[in-house]
Design an enzyme around this catalytic site. Structure first.
Site, PDB file in Angstrom:
ATOM      1  CB  ALA A 221      -3.871   4.358   4.181  1.00 47.47           C
TER       2      ALA A 221
ATOM      3  N   PRO B 179       0.831  -1.204   0.000  1.00 51.70           N
ATOM      4  CG  PRO B 179       0.002  -1.091   2.154  1.00 51.70           C
ATOM      5  CD  PRO B 179       0.673  -2.016   1.207  1.00 51.70           C
TER       6      PRO B 179
ATOM      7  CE1 TYR C 252      -1.233   7.103  10.232  1.00 47.80           C
ATOM      8  CE2 TYR C 252      -0.396   5.085   9.261  1.00 47.80           C
ATOM      9  CZ  TYR C 252      -0.374   6.466   9.347  1.00 47.80           C
ATOM     10  OH  TYR C 252       0.482   7.211   8.593  1.00 47.80           O
TER      11      TYR C 252
HETATM   12  C1  LIG Z   1       5.176   6.690  -0.487  1.00 46.22           C
HETATM   13  C2  LIG Z   1       4.796   5.647   0.508  1.00 46.22           C
HETATM   14  C3  LIG Z   1       3.497   5.593   0.991  1.00 46.22           C
HETATM   15  C4  LIG Z   1       3.110   4.604   1.894  1.00 46.22           C
HETATM   16  N1  LIG Z   1       1.803   4.509   2.286  1.00 46.22           N
HETATM   17  C5  LIG Z   1       1.377   3.472   3.018  1.00 46.22           C
HETATM   18  C6  LIG Z   1      -0.006   3.252   3.245  1.00 46.22           C
HETATM   19  O1  LIG Z   1      -0.874   3.978   2.760  1.00 46.22           O
HETATM   20  N2  LIG Z   1      -0.352   2.189   4.008  1.00 46.22           N
HETATM   21  C7  LIG Z   1       0.567   1.339   4.558  1.00 46.22           C
HETATM   22  O2  LIG Z   1       0.194   0.391   5.261  1.00 46.22           O
HETATM   23  N3  LIG Z   1       1.899   1.506   4.321  1.00 46.22           N
HETATM   24  C8  LIG Z   1       2.313   2.522   3.549  1.00 46.22           C
HETATM   25  N4  LIG Z   1       3.659   2.648   3.242  1.00 46.22           N
HETATM   26  C9  LIG Z   1       4.605   1.613   3.662  1.00 46.22           C
HETATM   27  C10 LIG Z   1       4.780   0.566   2.534  1.00 46.22           C
HETATM   28  O3  LIG Z   1       3.596  -0.170   2.330  1.00 46.22           O
HETATM   29  C11 LIG Z   1       5.930  -0.431   2.830  1.00 46.22           C
HETATM   30  O4  LIG Z   1       5.626  -1.171   3.985  1.00 46.22           O
HETATM   31  C12 LIG Z   1       7.283   0.279   3.014  1.00 46.22           C
HETATM   32  O5  LIG Z   1       7.470   1.249   2.019  1.00 46.22           O
HETATM   33  C13 LIG Z   1       8.438  -0.707   2.987  1.00 46.22           C
HETATM   34  O6  LIG Z   1       8.456  -1.392   1.762  1.00 46.22           O
HETATM   35  P1  LIG Z   1       9.478  -0.985   0.551  1.00 46.22           P
HETATM   36  O7  LIG Z   1      10.858  -0.991   1.136  1.00 46.22           O
HETATM   37  O8  LIG Z   1       9.269  -2.018  -0.506  1.00 46.22           O
HETATM   38  O9  LIG Z   1       9.087   0.382   0.112  1.00 46.22           O
HETATM   39  C14 LIG Z   1       4.060   3.648   2.363  1.00 46.22           C
HETATM   40  C15 LIG Z   1       5.382   3.732   1.898  1.00 46.22           C
HETATM   41  C16 LIG Z   1       5.744   4.694   0.982  1.00 46.22           C
HETATM   42  C17 LIG Z   1       7.162   4.700   0.452  1.00 46.22           C
END
Ligand SMILES: Cc1cc2nc3c(=O)[nH]c(=O)nc-3n(C[C@H](O)[C@H](O)[C@H](O)COP(=O)(O)O)c2cc1C
Length: 379
Positions: free
Chosen positions: A62, A28, A171
């Site tokens: 989210a 997400p 949250y």
């Molecule tokens: C731009 C951005 C927005 C994110 N928004 C959410 C979100 O809306 N809901 C959520 O559970 N995690 C959110 N995350 C966390 C990501 O889902 C993920 O757990 C985190 O980026 C680590 O994974 P990655 O290293 O592949 O980016 C967000 C991360 C990024 C970079």
């Protein structure tokens, strides 16, 4: 495709008999780009346009379920009937790409932004002087559980394949779970069983909507953060008890929110073992796990799946940088996968303006940027 990567493209069958075509999931990602009324905008559409291609599941940003929980400018919403049409467009956009479309359900609690609440109080399990949030009444708690149910009803009618309950990243649901933020003395706080009452009631309410619609194939996942820093923060012992309670529910998957897939246990259990290995061991095959955290390349995704700790690997930042990540792996073009954003190529990535500005400034939670130092988050 290079045969080496075939395990990433093996199908998986959930306990409700739904087949997911492969093990790749888009994590997400809040994009700060929905219209002010929470509906799908053109920039958001561009961001979602290709990123679900060849992915097994796509979990949306989210998405707000109660008006007093809005935590981001440009947050998508599923708070009222008027948003059904827009939710249908989002579901359609993702499903057209062949991926399962999963709507992430969210309430910010004390992390909501006052300027986005239209004069409503900021609310949390307990009073929180730091953010100005006040403790929810029991009636309000039940109202928010109802809001999760209403959002699920909208998601089903909009054509989503499932929902993910956002119980992670500090949250509202996590605020109830954690004795750091939940200091209530009624049935919604106190010992662990009471602190789990709200998250588990949300799971039951969401499940009841699925039953009402007679849609057993609708997917329900739960996302959680396994540990918190701070003396009274969530410990791994508490998380294992929570995971045990979730395993008794009719969920399809658990999603462990991490910034580092390989992060070891901080305290409350064997700190030589990774959080994911421990949770996987606890589940003992009862539910599949999605793991995530700094997996950028095809080789890193394969190595993560090969650990055997997870059934799915999710990707956030790398999908921002590589809008067709899964297709590149599938078509054997892994040498084209890049690991840093080029700040000169504003139009290349279809990243919405606000998120792009944040990316170019740089931050530990955002993708690395060419020519800038980048330190990953260590939480
Ligand atoms: C731009 C951005 C927005 C994110 N928004 C959410 C979100 O809306 N809901 C959520 O559970 N995690 C959110 N995350 C966390 C990501 O889902 C993920 O757990 C985190 O980026 C680590 O994974 P990655 O290293 O592949 O980016 C967000 C991360 C990024 C970079």
């Amino acid at each position: 495709m290079n045969r080496q990567f075939l395990p990433l493209f093996e199908p998986y069958r959930f306990n409700n008999n739904v087949e997911i075509k492969n093990r790749l999931v888009v994590a997400p990602m809040t994009h700060f780009a929905s219209n002010p009324d929470g509906t799908l905008s053109e920039q958001e559409r561009q961001f979602l346009q290709h990123r679900a291609q060849d992915m097994g599941m796509f979990i949306t940003a989210a998405t707000l379920i109660s008006e007093n929980g809005k935590a981001f400018h440009g947050q998508p919403e599923a708070t009222k009937e008027a948003q059904l049409e827009s939710l249908s467009q989002t579901a359609e956009l993702l499903k057209k790409q062949g991926s399962k479309a999963i709507l992430q359900l969210h309430h910010g609690g004390k992390l909501a932004l006052s300027e986005l609440l239209n004069g409503k109080d900021k609310v949390a399990p307990s009073d929180d002087p730091e953010t100005g949030a006040r403790a929810l009444t029991e009636v309000e708690i039940k109202g928010i559980i109802e809001d999760f149910a209403q959002a699920t009803d909208l998601a089903i009618r909009a054509g989503f394949d499932g929902v993910e309950i956002h119980g992670a990243n500090g949250y509202l649901l996590q605020q109830f779970f954690s004795s750091q933020s939940n200091r209530r003395t009624d049935q919604w706080g106190g010992d662990l069983a009471n602190r789990l009452r709200f998250p588990l009631a949300v799971v039951d309410a969401v499940d009841a909507v699925r039953a009402k619609h007679q849609r057993p194939e609708f997917i329900i996942g739960y996302r959680l953060s396994p540990e918190e820093p701070g003396e009274n923060g969530i410990t791994m012992t508490e998380t294992l008890a929570f995971v045990e309670a979730l395993a008794q529910k009719t969920l399809q998957y658990l999603h462990i929110s991490l910034w580092d897939f390989y992060k070891k246990v901080r305290r409350g259990s064997d700190s030589e073992i990774t959080r994911l290995a421990l949770i996987h061991q606890q589940l003992n095959g009862r539910l599949p796990l999605i793991g995530v955290g700094n997996l950028f390349t095809a080789e890193q995704l394969l190595a993560a799946l090969d650990t055997g700790w997870v059934e799915f690997v999710a990707v956030g930042k790398s999908v921002m940088i590589n809008p067709t990540l899964a297709t590149l792996i599938k078509e054997g073009k892994t040498q084209e996968i890049i690991t840093a954003l080029d700040p000169e190529k504003t139009d290349h990535y279809q990243i919405p303006d606000t998120l792009w500005r944040l990316c170019v400034q740089g931050g530990a939670w955002l993708p690395p940027v060419k020519g800038k130092d980048w330190q990953p988050i260590d939480l």
